[in-house]
Design a protein around this motif. Structure first.
Motif, PDB file in Angstrom:
ATOM      1  N   ALA A 189       0.810  -1.221   0.000  1.00  0.00           N
ATOM      2  CA  ALA A 189       0.000   0.000   0.000  1.00  0.00           C
ATOM      3  C   ALA A 189       0.844   1.273   0.000  1.00  0.00           C
ATOM      4  N   ASP A 190       2.060   1.210   0.544  1.00  0.00           N
ATOM      5  CA  ASP A 190       2.879   2.421   0.587  1.00  0.00           C
ATOM      6  C   ASP A 190       3.797   2.540  -0.629  1.00  0.00           C
ATOM      7  N   GLY A 191       3.594   1.647  -1.615  1.00  0.00           N
ATOM      8  CA  GLY A 191       4.318   1.784  -2.869  1.00  0.00           C
ATOM      9  C   GLY A 191       5.626   1.033  -2.957  1.00  0.00           C
ATOM     10  N   PHE A 192       5.944   0.188  -1.973  1.00  0.00           N
ATOM     11  CA  PHE A 192       7.203  -0.554  -2.015  1.00  0.00           C
ATOM     12  C   PHE A 192       6.972  -2.023  -1.701  1.00  0.00           C
ATOM     13  N   THR A 193       7.730  -2.894  -2.359  1.00  0.00           N
ATOM     14  CA  THR A 193       7.623  -4.339  -2.136  1.00  0.00           C
ATOM     15  C   THR A 193       9.030  -4.933  -1.973  1.00  0.00           C
ATOM     16  N   LEU A 194       9.623  -5.380  -3.058  1.00  0.00           N
ATOM     17  CA  LEU A 194      10.955  -6.002  -2.973  1.00  0.00           C
ATOM     18  C   LEU A 194      12.055  -5.021  -2.576  1.00  0.00           C
ATOM     19  N   SER A 195      11.786  -3.738  -2.638  1.00  0.00           N
ATOM     20  CA  SER A 195      12.790  -2.749  -2.219  1.00  0.00           C
ATOM     21  C   SER A 195      12.395  -2.075  -0.914  1.00  0.00           C
ATOM     22  N   HIS A 196      11.425  -2.646  -0.223  1.00  0.00           N
ATOM     23  CA  HIS A 196      10.907  -2.027   1.007  1.00  0.00           C
ATOM     24  C   HIS A 196      11.998  -1.917   2.074  1.00  0.00           C
ATOM     25  N   ALA A 197      11.985  -0.828   2.824  1.00  0.00           N
ATOM     26  CA  ALA A 197      12.980  -0.639   3.881  1.00  0.00           C
ATOM     27  C   ALA A 197      12.707  -1.522   5.096  1.00  0.00           C
ATOM     28  N   ASN A 198      11.451  -1.931   5.269  1.00  0.00           N
ATOM     29  CA  ASN A 198      11.096  -2.812   6.384  1.00  0.00           C
ATOM     30  C   ASN A 198      11.475  -4.245   6.021  1.00  0.00           C
TER      31      ASN A 198
END
Length: 419
Positions: free
Chosen positions: A142-151
């Motif tokens: 939902a916040d626009g990030f998946t494989l590059s997510h900081a979490n």
């Protein structure tokens, strides 16, 4: 076979023979080139994981034409109707959200068993299947990030989803005897000014390496990665840019996916094919039609579609380029959209196969650019339609607009009853 068709066919054979082209050989070659139709035209990219969910990740399906598929059985019936009106070899491209299960399945836990009905159906109809992880329209994207997510935990969820998708893809290839091309596209990016462009790309690099760490049989599975210029909500920065994925596919020797709508409006993917093929083992093409942005309109028999087909044929890339379609238009009959787009792709391939490529190439080498241009233009008015009609006749498919009558009847008898 009608006398009129026979006469047109014989005249076409003679006209093309005079240019050194064997039309029978062209039709045999056309039967070697499958086009992978995309399941998501049939239901506006909703899938069956949560059909009431909304699209996210820069994806939009506009229009509300009645009769869209509401479940997998309806989608398969619609696909059968479309495929019955398209000549020659075909494949089907599935997204992970088109699984079938009696209970909810987390995306990082999808398994081959959730697609067993698709494989059984594909076997019945002699089709190959291709696949895609679905890294969009999900709470964790939902916040626009998946494989590059900081979490780390969210990023790991998407890594595990892509790993599970690869195993499903490999199972497709094993079951059907033809490799499944699995394409990874992610929506990751930012709407406005971005300070740190490097860190997300480094995380994406490491995540992709993790996803592809499991060695799979290339006879069953082919990895592909796809770039994008921008999306709704990611207008200023896209993590998976063209440069990123060109570097990744080159260094990791995966297939590179070129989507006709994923570049600047002044760019075309037909010009990128010959450059990319020097560095990557395979290409996956998503043939689409952007109108001012990546809007995925139905493929036309236009100059760029023809140029894409010509690049494949002129350079004998049949075994290294995989042709897929990527459009979704909910403003018109969805089955007709499939038929129009897929038939146009096949028409473009046929027209390319009917080109006197050796002669044109020799004129180019000799510096006879006048002759090259003259022949290319004369080629456009040769009777390729008669060859197309014969091809359709041999595959027991309507050659002209009669296919629309079949679609209208199906719409009246089937689609109109869907609420």
């Amino acid at each position: 076979m009608t006398t009129q068709l026979e006469q047109a066919w014989e005249l076409a054979k003679q006209r093309y023979a005079a240019t050194g082209v064997d039309v029978e050989a062209a039709l045999r070659q056309l039967d070697r080139v499958p086009v992978s139709m995309h399941c998501w035209q049939g239901d506006d990219v909703a899938g069956f994981e949560n059909p009431q969910g909304s699209l996210t990740g820069g994806i939009q399906a506009t229009g509300n034409y009645p009769g869209k598929a509401r479940n997998a059985a309806e989608l398969r019936a619609d696909l059968e109707q479309a495929m019955s009106l398209i000549p020659g070899p075909k494949r089907l491209n599935l997204h992970a959200i088109y699984l079938e299960s009696d209970a909810p399945v987390a995306r990082n836990d999808i398994k081959p068993e959730h697609f067993k009905n698709w494989v059984s159906w594909a076997k019945t109809h002699g089709l190959g299947l291709d696949f895609n992880p679905s890294c969009f329209s999900h709470p964790l994207s939902a916040d626009g990030f998946t494989l590059s997510h900081a979490n780390d935990e969210i990023r790991q969820f998407w890594i595990d989803h892509c790993k599970a998708s690869r195993r499903v893809s490999a199972w497709f290839g094993e079951q059907l005897g033809t490799p499944s091309v699995m394409n990874i596209w992610i929506p990751d990016g930012m709407k406005d000014l971005t300070v740190d462009r490097f860190a997300p790309r480094k995380r994406l690099l490491d995540a992709l390496d993790d996803v592809m760490s499991e060695k799979l049989n290339p006879a069953h599975h082919i990895d592909a990665v796809e770039s994008k210029l921008f999306g709704i909500g990611a207008e200023s920065y896209t993590v998976g840019s063209n440069e990123f994925y060109m570097g990744y596919a080159t260094s990791r020797q995966t297939a590179l996916c070129l989507d006709a709508g994923h570049f600047h409006p002044t760019e075309v993917i037909s010009d990128k094919i010959s450059a990319a093929m020097l560095f990557v083992p395979r290409l996956l093409l998503h043939v689409s039609r952007p109108v001012r942005w990546d809007s995925d309109h139905v493929v036309l028999l236009d100059d760029e579609t023809q140029a894409i087909a010509s690049e494949i044929i002129r350079h004998d890339l049949f075994d290294r380029v995989h042709i897929g379609l990527d459009f979704f238009d909910a403003s018109i009959n969805r089955i007709a959209a499939w038929i129009i787009g897929t038939r146009n792709m096949k028409k473009a391939l046929l027209r390319a196969l009917l080109e006197p490529t050796d002669e044109l190439r020799q004129r180019e080498r000799d510096g006879d650019y006048t002759g090259r241009l003259a022949l290319l233009e004369e080629q456009k008015s040769l009777p390729w339609q008669a060859v197309w009609e014969m091809y359709c006749q041999r595959h027991d498919v309507p050659a002209g607009r009669q296919w629309l009558d079949n679609v209208r009847a199906y719409e009246k008898d089937v689609l109109a009853n869907r609420k």
